[in-house]
Design an enzyme around this catalytic site. Sequence first.
Site, short mmCIF file in Angstrom:
data_model
loop_
_atom_site.label_atom_id
_atom_site.label_comp_id
_atom_site.label_asym_id
_atom_site.label_seq_id
_atom_site.Cartn_x
_atom_site.Cartn_y
_atom_site.Cartn_z
N ASP A 7 0.88 -1.17 0.00
CA ASP A 7 0.00 0.00 0.00
C ASP A 7 0.92 1.22 0.00
OD1 ASP A 7 -2.12 1.81 0.27
OD2 ASP A 7 -2.09 1.66 2.45
N GLU A 69 -1.21 -1.50 -4.74
CA GLU A 69 -2.44 -0.72 -4.91
C GLU A 69 -2.22 0.36 -5.96
OE1 GLU A 69 -4.94 2.34 -2.23
OE2 GLU A 69 -4.72 0.33 -1.37
N ASP A 141 -2.35 0.96 7.38
CA ASP A 141 -1.55 0.78 6.16
C ASP A 141 -1.17 -0.68 5.95
OD1 ASP A 141 -1.29 3.60 5.30
OD2 ASP A 141 -0.26 3.83 7.22
#
Length: 183
Positions: A7, A69, A141
Site C-alpha cells: 500500500d 495498490e 496501512d
Amino acid sequence: MRILGIDPGLQTTGFGVIDVDGHTLSYVASGTIRTTALALGDLPGRLKVLFDGITEVTARYAPDMAAVEIIFVNVNPQSTLLLGQARGACITALVAGNLPVAEYTALQMKKAVVGHGRAAKPQVQEMVRRLLRLPGLPGTDAADALGIAITHAHAGAAMARLAEAGGTLARRQHAMYKGGRSY
C-alpha cells in the site's frame, strides 16, 4: 505461493506478506516503511528510503510475487504526482528483485476483502484480522497491504483457472486506471 502486498504512500508505505496454499491464507508478516524522519522537501531521500525498504522486505521474506495498490487521482494534482512517485519507487524495487507485479485499485481490494467497495478502514482491518486469524487488528496501512495480497490470492487463482479453461490471457499493454490492471 508467497505474496507481498504493498500500500504505497510517500510518508507511510504498508506491506503485508501472506502464504497461499489452495484456499488457505496464512499470515507471514506486515508492517510499515516510514519516511517521516526526513524533511518534507527531501523527495529523493524519501524515495530512496521506500526503495531500500521494499528491497529489504523482499530479501527478508522472499515472496513469489507482489501486488500493489493503484493510486487514484486526488483533488490536488501535486499530491497525486508525489504519491505516484512513491508508488514508482516501490514498483521499481519489486521489479529490480525480479518479482511479477499485479495491480489492484482500493475499490477492488475492498470488494474482495469486505464485500463492498465503500468499506471504511476499520472494516478492512477487521476482515483482514478474521481472514488471516490474527490475534489483533493490524495498522491501517499494513491492513490495506495485506488486503491487496489477499485480493491477489483470490484473483490470481481465478485468473489461473480461466487460463486453464479457455486458453491464453493476453497481457494488457495500456494504462487502464478505472478498470484496474493485472500484469
